[in-house]
Design a protein around this motif. Structure first.
Motif, PDB file in Angstrom:
ATOM      1  N   UNK A  91     100.290  37.678  19.911  1.00  0.00           N
ATOM      2  CA  UNK A  91      98.996  38.090  20.438  1.00  0.00           C
ATOM      3  C   UNK A  91      97.938  37.009  20.236  1.00  0.00           C
ATOM      4  N   UNK A  92      98.033  36.284  19.146  1.00  0.00           N
ATOM      5  CA  UNK A  92      97.098  35.181  18.916  1.00  0.00           C
ATOM      6  C   UNK A  92      97.212  34.154  20.031  1.00  0.00           C
ATOM      7  N   UNK A  93      98.428  33.809  20.402  1.00  0.00           N
ATOM      8  CA  UNK A  93      98.634  32.828  21.467  1.00  0.00           C
ATOM      9  C   UNK A  93      98.251  33.399  22.831  1.00  0.00           C
ATOM     10  N   UNK A  94      98.615  34.648  23.087  1.00  0.00           N
ATOM     11  CA  UNK A  94      98.410  35.242  24.411  1.00  0.00           C
ATOM     12  C   UNK A  94      96.989  35.754  24.623  1.00  0.00           C
ATOM     13  N   UNK A  95      96.204  35.881  23.548  1.00  0.00           N
ATOM     14  CA  UNK A  95      94.881  36.465  23.688  1.00  0.00           C
ATOM     15  C   UNK A  95      94.940  37.960  23.877  1.00  0.00           C
ATOM     16  N   UNK A  96      95.692  38.643  23.020  1.00  0.00           N
ATOM     17  CA  UNK A  96      95.895  40.080  23.151  1.00  0.00           C
ATOM     18  C   UNK A  96      95.608  40.831  21.850  1.00  0.00           C
ATOM     19  N   UNK A 109      90.153  36.575  21.783  1.00  0.00           N
ATOM     20  CA  UNK A 109      90.967  36.751  22.993  1.00  0.00           C
ATOM     21  C   UNK A 109      90.369  36.023  24.191  1.00  0.00           C
ATOM     22  N   UNK A 110      89.064  36.074  24.320  1.00  0.00           N
ATOM     23  CA  UNK A 110      88.421  35.391  25.444  1.00  0.00           C
ATOM     24  C   UNK A 110      88.682  33.884  25.380  1.00  0.00           C
ATOM     25  N   UNK A 111      88.687  33.354  24.176  1.00  0.00           N
ATOM     26  CA  UNK A 111      88.963  31.929  23.997  1.00  0.00           C
ATOM     27  C   UNK A 111      90.426  31.615  24.335  1.00  0.00           C
TER      28      UNK A 111
END
Length: 793
Positions: A91-96, A109-111
């Protein structure tokens, strides 16, 4: 009155009963998410039974009949022990993350979502070799079976009132992309600050602050660099700047994701090479890594036996030994990303100039799900080089071109290390591995050692500075694929019989040009490791472990002498006398019980912060909110200034350099002396106290947080020495091993093996890490055995 009393009594009984019931239910639910450690479990997709043994520390020894069964079993184990941590990484990588944590995670997440990592991971997955796709599919299936086998979903999801999402094969690639982000992000955004400096400062000033090395260098090839001369008063005069431009509170961070690895050839180690590794990362509970051993038949009829650490979410051993080779990593800090300046069509802001002419900016809508809140929509704009996510000093839009964003950025070639027989074999494998570019040090059973870069290196073409944004609309500027492995930096069988890396510059000349400079660490740590290695002619595993624990403050010796000299020249005020007395326990080490170390360290920090803020103030004449980017070599610049003491580089609120240096001492004295117990109570261990926490501990009551977190032990060590240590950053593992002599190897790891607080392996091994009492590299006798049985069709 009596009825009121009875009502109050019944109410109290009801409250107590409800509380007890809540505790029982909570405890039952918590126990329901415990991993299964013993017995037999039916698992579909296996070709043959797999045995999973746990030793006293929870090390998982997975014994199977083929590599795919090993991967499925590893996924099963990872899910039961660490699914929440795996989930956080994808989730850190995917922005979730906001899907779990709501609006508190929305900014993150926006970043991240600007990079559209999930879509990139899906595309990478489709073009992997079939065998590698199969390995990820099998691992993913094992993860989901392990998760489904729990009676209750992992307890963090109970606390967040969410449900875990099934693992997908591409999620393992997202975990790798998360590591790209962790290891490269500082370097990438540092270059935006360098661009502002380059535009605002004369060339002599810019080069004085940003050179790839100096006298502290300890490269594997080449000599230390000469630091540039002081810039002249004509180029910069800090002493005449307006005082309003200065911000004395500017931070000067020195911790950075990195590691130590070093090796000695077999001629110095009684046979096989000895390889040591301690990877420096943010420390947490449970630890980042998972102690793992694979045993399965090889194609030649013998047994593959690989021991090391795996990364939950990925079906491979990250570092370890396979009886023939032992391998290790440190972050290389080469330059693996470039910012591209965009020329927009004046008549159409949705077109940009590329080498092939005007191209349309591609847009896409990213929908971010937010727990207990409406979805957010982010419009992402992309070019052929990468997403548009920043602007240069002059507001020109910038696209990010980064190795992690390339369609062939990731592969699982790395898994071939499990079968490598020699250091030469290993070098060839990792030079074509799709991982974040790392310093790779390997040793083999025959005693040979080698260093190279593991991972993809971009092949740059054209005359441009990769540390600064550049215009790539010229067809002769940019990246031309990947560097050929034949052109990779390589040191094989060094004459010294020793190798060492510590995130500093390792090479020079042509090799350095190929790698670039992503912000090399100061060479003090590497030099101390090198000197330790050169002091002996024979080594054991314990000798290399002692180097990992070396917390001598060689780097700070000259700062101690400078402080002592300034105090001796100063008037004996109460604060000056207290400072002199605080230096009495100086033993040249970052000891937890040392007051002197903390005083000298703080003094250096205060002086460097004050001196560097003068250069930042010059930039603030143009950019009022400017803060210096990470300048890891700034020690060279500041010390050169202190040696020569030029008036034009002195901040205007000081009459002379003696006044500035004494001011730094008084500042830290006031800070330390004002606290309870005065300066004599300000030991380094008070500041450098472990803060190794579970990700959820800040969101639960204190008594639960204390249960989840590791104890706040005082810790020796610091930056710029082999034993890198801060409260929540340092050696995420330590290992020393000789391939073929794994029984003599050693290992320790903070934070524990299991992610479940009721597991017997929660926090396991942490006390060994704290007390410098390492455990054996190989797993101990099995205490619990779980059998995975193929499901009968």
């Amino acid at each position: 009155m009596a009825s009121n009393f009875r009502f109050a009594r019944y109410l109290l009984i009801a409250i107590v009963f409800a509380l007890l019931l809540a505790i029982v239910v909570g405890w039952t639910l918590l126990r329901g998410s415990l991993p299964q450690y013993e017995g037999k479990v039916d698992v579909h997709g296996l070709h043959a039974p797999v045995t999973i043994e746990r030793d006293g520390l929870g090390t998982a020894t997975i014994n199977g009949q083929n590599r795919l069964d090993i991967a499925r079993a590893l996924g099963y184990v990872h899910a039961q022990e660490r699914f929440f941590e795996m989930d956080l990484m994808r989730r850190q990588a995917a922005g979730e993350l906001a899907e779990l944590f709501g609006t508190a995670a929305l900014a993150s997440d926006l970043d991240a979502r600007q990079l559209r990592m999930r879509k990139r991971a899906s595309a990478i997955m489709q073009q992997l070799p079939v065998a590698q796709q199969r390995l990820l599919d099998v691992y993913s299936d094992g993860v989901n079976q392990g998760l489904d086998a729990l009676s209750v979903r992992p307890y963090p999801y109970l606390l967040t009132q969410t449900k875990p999402a099934a693992w997908q094969s591409e999620d393992s690639l997202l975990v790798v992309l998360a590591m790209f982000k962790i290891l490269n992000e500082l370097s990438i955004y540092r270059e935006l600050g360098l661009s502002v400096m380059h535009a605002a400062l004369p060339a002599s000033v810019y080069s004085f602050l940003n050179t790839s090395g100096g006298s502290w260098d300890a490269p594997l090839i080449g000599m230390p660099f000469d630091w540039p001369s002081l810039p002249s008063a004509e180029d910069i005069n800090i002493h005449t700047l307006d005082a309003s431009l200065f911000k004395n509170g500017t931070a000067y961070p020195e911790t950075m994701p990195g590691s130590n690895n070093f090796a000695v050839a077999g001629v110095l180690a009684d046979g096989p090479a000895l390889v040591a590794n301690d990877m420096h990362m943010t420390l947490r509970v449970p630890g980042l890594w998972f102690r793992t051993r694979f045993i399965y038949p090889s194609s030649a009829g013998s047994l593959n036996d690989i021991t090391g650490v795996s990364l939950p979410g990925v079906p491979v051993i990250i570092i370890g030994s396979n009886r023939n080779i032992a391998w290790s990593f440190t972050n290389s800090y080469g330059d693996f990303a470039d910012w591209v300046r965009l020329t927009l069509d004046p008549d159409d802001e949705n077109r940009y100039l590329a080498a092939s002419g005007w191209q349309s900016i591609k847009t896409s809508n990213e929908i971010i799900k937010v727990h207990n809140a409406p979805d957010e929509t982010l419009i992402v704009r992309e070019t052929e080089w990468g997403p548009i996510i920043a602007a240069d000093h002059d507001k020109t839009l910038l696209a990010l071109n980064w190795t992690a964003l390339q369609p062939d950025a990731i592969n699982l070639n790395f898994v071939k290390l499990e079968n490598a027989k020699t250091a030469d074999d290993a070098v060839k494998i990792v030079q074509q591995a799709g991982i974040p570019a790392q310093n790779f040090v390997v040793g083999d059973h025959a005693g040979n050692i080698s260093w190279t870069i593991a991972g993809r290196i971009p092949k740059r073409v054209g005359d441009y500075d990769p540390q600064l944004p550049a215009d790539w609309s010229n067809p002769n500027i940019g990246w031309d694929g990947w560097l050929d492995p034949a052109d990779y930096p390589l040191i094989n069988k060094p004459v010294s019989q020793r190798l060492w890396t510590a995130n500093a510059r390792t090479v020079d000349s042509v090799m350095l040009n190929a790698l670039g400079d992503g912000g090399y660490d100061l060479g003090a740590r590497a030099g101390q490791i090198r000197d330790n290695l050169l002091e002996r002619e024979q080594f054991t595993a314990q000798d290399l472990y002692a180097i990992q624990l070396d917390h001598r403050a060689i780097f700070l010796t000259r700062w101690h002498d400078l402080l002592e000299s300034n105090l001796n020249q100063a008037q004996d005020t109460p604060l000056v006398v207290a400072l002199k007395q605080s230096l009495d326990d100086w033993n040249g080490q970052a000891s937890a019980d040392s007051v002197a170390y903390r005083v000298v360290r703080n003094y250096r920090y205060e002086v460097i912060k004050t001196v560097l803020d003068g250069f930042a103030a010059e930039v603030r004449r143009v950019h009022s909110d400017f803060e210096l980017p990470r300048l890891n070599q700034a020690e060279h610049a500041v010390w050169k200034i202190i040696e020569q003491r030029p008036q034009h580089l002195l901040p205007p609120n000081f009459k002379n350099w003696d006044e500035l240096l004494l001011f730094g001492a008084i500042q830290i004295a006031e800070q330390l002396h004002s606290q309870p117990g005065g300066m004599t109570a300000r030991k380094w261990g008070e500041k450098n106290r472990a803060s190794i926490k579970h990700p959820l501990s800040q969101h639960v009551p204190g008594f639960i947080a204390n249960w989840l977190d590791m104890p706040p032990d005082p810790l020796p060590g610091d930056s710029n020495m082999p034993r890198v240590q801060s409260p929540d950053f340092g050696a995420s593992q330590r290992s020393v091993v000789a391939p073929g002599k794994e029984e003599e190897g050693i290992f320790d790891m903070p934070g524990g093996q299991s992610g479940h607080p009721l597991s017997p392996y929660y926090g396991s091994g942490h006390i060994n890490w704290i007390t410098e009492n390492p455990t054996p590299f190989l797993p101990g006798p099995p205490e619990k055995t779980l059998q995975l049985i193929p499901t009968v069709p």
